[in-house]
Scaffold this motif. Structure first.
Motif, PDB file in Angstrom:
ATOM      1  N   UNK A  17      14.025 -27.428   1.006  1.00 38.07           N
ATOM      2  CA  UNK A  17      13.339 -26.912   0.074  1.00 38.07           C
ATOM      3  C   UNK A  17      13.764 -25.320  -0.437  1.00 38.07           C
ATOM      4  N   UNK A  18      14.211 -24.499   0.823  1.00 34.20           N
ATOM      5  CA  UNK A  18      14.579 -23.374   0.686  1.00 34.20           C
ATOM      6  C   UNK A  18      15.785 -23.236  -0.017  1.00 34.20           C
ATOM      7  N   UNK A  19      16.654 -23.927   0.350  1.00 33.78           N
ATOM      8  CA  UNK A  19      18.065 -24.031  -0.393  1.00 33.78           C
ATOM      9  C   UNK A  19      18.178 -24.629  -1.561  1.00 33.78           C
ATOM     10  N   UNK A  20      17.257 -25.387  -1.923  1.00 33.91           N
ATOM     11  CA  UNK A  20      17.110 -26.126  -3.371  1.00 33.91           C
ATOM     12  C   UNK A  20      16.611 -24.912  -4.241  1.00 33.91           C
ATOM     13  N   UNK A  21      15.504 -24.424  -3.830  1.00 31.18           N
ATOM     14  CA  UNK A  21      14.862 -23.348  -4.701  1.00 31.18           C
ATOM     15  C   UNK A  21      16.000 -22.132  -4.803  1.00 31.18           C
ATOM     16  N   UNK A  22      16.726 -21.688  -3.990  1.00 40.10           N
ATOM     17  CA  UNK A  22      17.638 -20.480  -4.170  1.00 40.10           C
ATOM     18  C   UNK A  22      18.560 -21.028  -5.118  1.00 40.10           C
ATOM     19  N   UNK A  23      19.223 -22.337  -4.931  1.00 41.24           N
ATOM     20  CA  UNK A  23      20.093 -22.909  -5.859  1.00 41.24           C
ATOM     21  C   UNK A  23      19.729 -22.802  -7.212  1.00 41.24           C
ATOM     22  N   UNK A  24      18.520 -23.344  -7.573  1.00 43.74           N
ATOM     23  CA  UNK A  24      18.013 -23.695  -8.828  1.00 43.74           C
ATOM     24  C   UNK A  24      17.600 -22.025  -9.282  1.00 43.74           C
ATOM     25  N   UNK A  25      17.177 -21.022  -8.611  1.00 45.80           N
ATOM     26  CA  UNK A  25      16.770 -19.771  -8.975  1.00 45.80           C
ATOM     27  C   UNK A  25      18.234 -18.957  -9.629  1.00 45.80           C
ATOM     28  N   UNK A  26      19.184 -19.261  -8.658  1.00 45.84           N
ATOM     29  CA  UNK A  26      20.335 -18.570  -9.100  1.00 45.84           C
ATOM     30  C   UNK A  26      20.893 -18.948 -10.525  1.00 45.84           C
ATOM     31  N   UNK A  27      20.766 -20.447 -10.655  1.00 52.24           N
ATOM     32  CA  UNK A  27      21.098 -20.754 -11.986  1.00 52.24           C
ATOM     33  C   UNK A  27      20.286 -20.541 -13.165  1.00 52.24           C
ATOM     34  N   UNK A  28      18.954 -20.313 -12.767  1.00 55.93           N
ATOM     35  CA  UNK A  28      18.018 -19.838 -13.819  1.00 55.93           C
ATOM     36  C   UNK A  28      18.268 -18.167 -14.154  1.00 55.93           C
TER      37      UNK A  28
END
Length: 281
Positions: A208-219
């Motif tokens: 969950x944390x890794x997916x969140x960081x990934x999407x936030x960086x792209x946002x």
């Protein structure tokens, strides 16, 4: 005076045409950048969209693509309006520029809003999505996304590997005594998920944390491109309007009106002087 006005018209028109051409070129570059980010999101970074409940992430990418396409059309329209000197086309040109500005700002704002909401959404839904939909025949995209997520980020489960104990698939005979999906294994082999050992399974943390960081960086990238290029284009539009305004001031029509105005003022002053002398007599 007439020759001077004709020369002024020729120089002003030529300069304005080249100025518009240069501005259109920069708009094309900006539009290409916006569209490239949108297409990149849809083509390369959309694997995990099936794991999200909201469509905002996808919507921001589509808005950027649409904005980029409109920029390309606007660039062609701007060139046609410039060389044909048609005011109606120029009006449409500036209306489209405004639409582009609004689209890019909307994409940036949506990206920022979703950035704030992402953590809550993942906490509420990711575990349920992974455990309830994994390996369902009608949820092929979720299964593919989960397997890629766990392998790419070297994680297992939403919060940790024990989340898979609640999986409907793991509890079913179809799992063939697996305790985890094979994608949780450090080295993926057939039925490797049957062996529960730290040397075999990623147990250091959940996805969950890794997916969140990934999407936030792209946002952040989407937001920066949308808002940043929108305001760069706004500055270019403002400068273009200023140049057009200056060009109109120096046009033959403006010069003729200014000359007539000066002549009228001079005549009025002369008449006032005559009346003053008569009054003095």
């Amino acid at each position: 005076m007439r020759d001077y006005s004709e020369n002024k018209e020729t120089c002003g028109t030529i300069c304005l045409k080249y100025l518009l051409f240069i501005f259109n070129f920069f708009f094309w570059l900006a539009g290409g950048a916006v569209m490239a980010v949108g297409i990149w999101t849809l083509a390369e970074k959309s694997d995990y969209i099936s794991l999200l409940q909201s469509n905002t992430y996808m919507a921001t990418a589509y808005i950027l693509v649409v904005a980029g396409v409109v920029v390309m059309i606007t660039g062609i329209l701007g060139c046609c309006a410039t060389f044909r000197e048609q005011r109606s086309l120029l009006r449409v040109y500036f209306i489209l520029l405004l639409c582009i500005f609004l689209l890019e700002v909307i994409a940036g704002i949506l990206a920022y809003i979703y950035y704030q909401q992402l953590n809550t959404e993942l906490k509420q839904n990711l575990k349920e999505t992974m455990t309830q939909k994994y390996m369902k025949p009608e949820e092929v995209s979720v299964t593919s996304a989960v397997d890629k997520l766990q392998q790419e980020f070297k994680c297992c489960g939403s919060h940790n590997a024990s989340d898979w104990s609640d999986s409907e698939w793991i509890k079913s005979p179809d799992a063939l005594n697996r305790k985890f999906p094979d994608s949780c294994c450090k080295t993926v082999t057939d039925k490797c998920g049957q062996r529960d050992h730290p040397s075999n399974i990623y147990k250091e943390g959940g996805c969950i944390t890794k997916l969140e960081n990934f999407i936030q960086e792209h946002l952040k990238i989407i937001g920066a491109v949308g808002i940043g290029i929108a305001f760069v284009q706004r500055g270019i539009i403002q400068e273009l309007l200023n140049q057009i305004h200056v060009g109109k001031q120096h046009s033959p029509t403006a010069i003729s009106l200014q000359t007539q105005s000066i002549q009228s003022i001079t005549k009025n002053k002369q008449k006032a002087g005559v009346f003053e002398r008569k009054a003095a007599c």
